[in-house]
Design an enzyme around this catalytic site. Structure first.
Site, PDB file in Angstrom:
ATOM      1  N   GLY A  65     102.884  -6.558   1.284  1.00 21.99           N
ATOM      2  CA  GLY A  65     103.131  -7.528   0.215  1.00 21.99           C
ATOM      3  C   GLY A  65     103.239  -8.883   0.870  1.00 21.99           C
ATOM      4  N   GLU A  66     104.355  -9.524   0.689  1.00 24.63           N
ATOM      5  CA  GLU A  66     104.573 -10.844   1.292  1.00 24.63           C
ATOM      6  C   GLU A  66     105.975 -10.836   1.912  1.00 24.63           C
ATOM      7  OE1 GLU A  66     102.811 -13.577   2.128  1.00 24.63           O
ATOM      8  OE2 GLU A  66     104.770 -14.084   2.960  1.00 24.63           O
ATOM      9  N   SER A  67     105.996 -10.899   3.245  1.00 30.59           N
ATOM     10  CA  SER A  67     107.268 -10.721   3.961  1.00 30.59           C
ATOM     11  C   SER A  67     108.284 -11.810   3.623  1.00 30.59           C
ATOM     12  CB  SER A  67     107.013 -10.690   5.466  1.00 30.59           C
ATOM     13  OG  SER A  67     106.380 -11.881   5.890  1.00 30.59           O
TER      14      SER A  67
ATOM     15  N   CYS B 265     101.966  -3.626   7.223  1.00 34.46           N
ATOM     16  CA  CYS B 265     101.609  -5.041   7.053  1.00 34.46           C
ATOM     17  C   CYS B 265     102.872  -5.906   6.922  1.00 34.46           C
ATOM     18  CB  CYS B 265     100.632  -5.196   5.902  1.00 34.46           C
ATOM     19  SG  CYS B 265      99.693  -6.728   6.008  1.00 34.46           S
TER      20      CYS B 265
ATOM     21  N   ARG C  70     102.587 -13.295  12.426  1.00 30.23           N
ATOM     22  CA  ARG C  70     102.285 -13.212  10.991  1.00 30.23           C
ATOM     23  C   ARG C  70     100.940 -13.874  10.688  1.00 30.23           C
ATOM     24  NH1 ARG C  70     104.167 -16.928   7.087  1.00 30.23           N
ATOM     25  NH2 ARG C  70     103.873 -16.108   4.994  1.00 30.23           N
TER      26      ARG C  70
ATOM     27  N   ILE D 252      94.760  -6.903   5.300  1.00 30.27           N
ATOM     28  CA  ILE D 252      94.792  -7.965   4.285  1.00 30.27           C
ATOM     29  C   ILE D 252      95.784  -9.033   4.745  1.00 30.27           C
ATOM     30  CG2 ILE D 252      95.228  -8.506   1.852  1.00 30.27           C
ATOM     31  CD1 ILE D 252      94.807  -5.411   1.336  1.00 30.27           C
ATOM     32  N   ARG D 253      95.249 -10.174   5.176  1.00 29.70           N
ATOM     33  CA  ARG D 253      96.102 -11.232   5.759  1.00 29.70           C
ATOM     34  C   ARG D 253      97.146 -10.604   6.697  1.00 29.70           C
ATOM     35  NH1 ARG D 253      96.147 -16.211   4.361  1.00 29.70           N
ATOM     36  NH2 ARG D 253      98.402 -16.487   4.356  1.00 29.70           N
TER      37      ARG D 253
ATOM     38  N   HIS E 224      96.908  -1.129   5.832  1.00 27.47           N
ATOM     39  CA  HIS E 224      97.442  -0.503   4.611  1.00 27.47           C
ATOM     40  C   HIS E 224      96.821   0.875   4.411  1.00 27.47           C
ATOM     41  CE1 HIS E 224      99.207  -4.177   2.747  1.00 27.47           C
ATOM     42  NE2 HIS E 224      98.291  -4.785   3.473  1.00 27.47           N
TER      43      HIS E 224
ATOM     44  N   GLU F 150      97.994   3.091   2.643  1.00 26.71           N
ATOM     45  CA  GLU F 150      98.381   3.558   1.304  1.00 26.71           C
ATOM     46  C   GLU F 150      97.330   3.256   0.246  1.00 26.71           C
ATOM     47  OE1 GLU F 150      99.691   1.059   2.936  1.00 26.71           O
ATOM     48  OE2 GLU F 150      99.979  -0.670   1.610  1.00 26.71           O
TER      49      GLU F 150
HETATM   50  N1  GLN Z   1     100.667 -12.093   5.183  1.00 24.25           N
HETATM   51  C1  GLN Z   1     101.648 -11.261   4.555  1.00 24.25           C
HETATM   52  C2  GLN Z   1     103.056 -11.600   5.007  1.00 24.25           C
HETATM   53  O1  GLN Z   1     103.270 -12.519   5.699  1.00 24.25           O
HETATM   54  C3  GLN Z   1     101.401  -9.788   4.804  1.00 24.25           C
HETATM   55  C4  GLN Z   1     100.181  -9.340   4.059  1.00 24.25           C
HETATM   56  C5  GLN Z   1     100.210  -7.941   3.582  1.00 24.25           C
HETATM   57  O2  GLN Z   1     101.251  -7.263   3.563  1.00 24.25           O
HETATM   58  N2  GLN Z   1      99.063  -7.491   3.136  1.00 24.25           N
HETATM   59  O3  GLN Z   1     103.963 -10.915   4.644  1.00 24.25           O
END
Ligand code: GLN
Length: 207
Positions: free
Chosen positions: A56-58, A88, A117, A146-147, A188, A190
């Protein structure tokens, strides 16, 4: 690997459900023979045998963990030996050391690694690669990035399970690690329908 309904004696695995792809992890855990429950409250966290920290987004997961008064308890339970798997953003949350976070960003820690990150994001936003993952039998794992972060340094006792094979700055990067009761991947598993990484995690819980 079991694809039937997990039995009542199967480990109870929480999925930190503050933000990110919670449902996908719950499905993969159940396909790997665990029982999965979302975790949003301290009482829910106390009840589980193990925890998945989703992608997700940390920065958001960090903020919400503090707001929901989960930050210290997650940190404590990880330090106390609760098995945890982070994918991730979840890898970022498990890292003891983080670079390229936002100002004030905190992690739960526990994993003796330095994580960068959005490391791959500078070259490509997202990509997929077939990866050989140590401890996962039956051929390579299709890994979706993904990123994604990568692991830049590993401490003593941290086992590298997979590195990227592509050339250039994104090649030869550490993207899966294990240290005792902790497992983490930059990618990922999942979202691909391949549950072998989750099965590896479930085997770490049931020992
Ligand atoms: N770039 C996201 C972060 O900093 C991580 C991306 C992801 O979980 N797909 O959390």
């Amino acid at each position: 690997m079991s694809t039937s309904t997990p039995s009542a004696s199967a480990p109870l695995v929480g999925v930190l459900a503050l933000q990110g792809d919670v449902r996908e992890h719950a499905r993969a855990l159940e396909a790997a023979g665990a029982r999965a429950v979302p975790v949003r409250r301290p009482s829910e966290l106390r009840a589980v045998d193990a925890l998945v920290l989703p992608g997700g987004e940390s920065t958001v997961i960090d903020k919400l963990a503090r707001t929901f008064e989960l930050h210290e308890l997650v940190t404590e339970r990880i330090a106390g030996g609760m098995p945890a798997y982070g994918s991730c953003a979840g890898l970022i949350m498990l890292a003891d050391r983080l670079v390229d976070g936002i100002p004030g960003q905190r992690t739960f820690g526990g994993l003796d690694v330095l994580v960068r990150r959005n490391a791959f994001g500078r070259q490509v936003e997202s990509f997929e690669e077939d990866l050989a993952v140590a401890g996962v039998d039956g051929g390579p794992v299709r890994a979706a990035f993904i990123r994604a972060p990568w692991v830049e340094e590993v401490g003593d006792g941290v086992e590298v399970l997979a590195t990227t094979s592509a050339g250039g700055a994104g090649g030869g990067r550490v993207v899966a690690v294990r240290s005792g009761h902790l497992l983490a991947t930059s990618f990922h598993p999942e979202i691909t329908g391949d549950h072998r990484v989750h099965a590896l995690f479930v085997s770490m819980i049931t020992g």
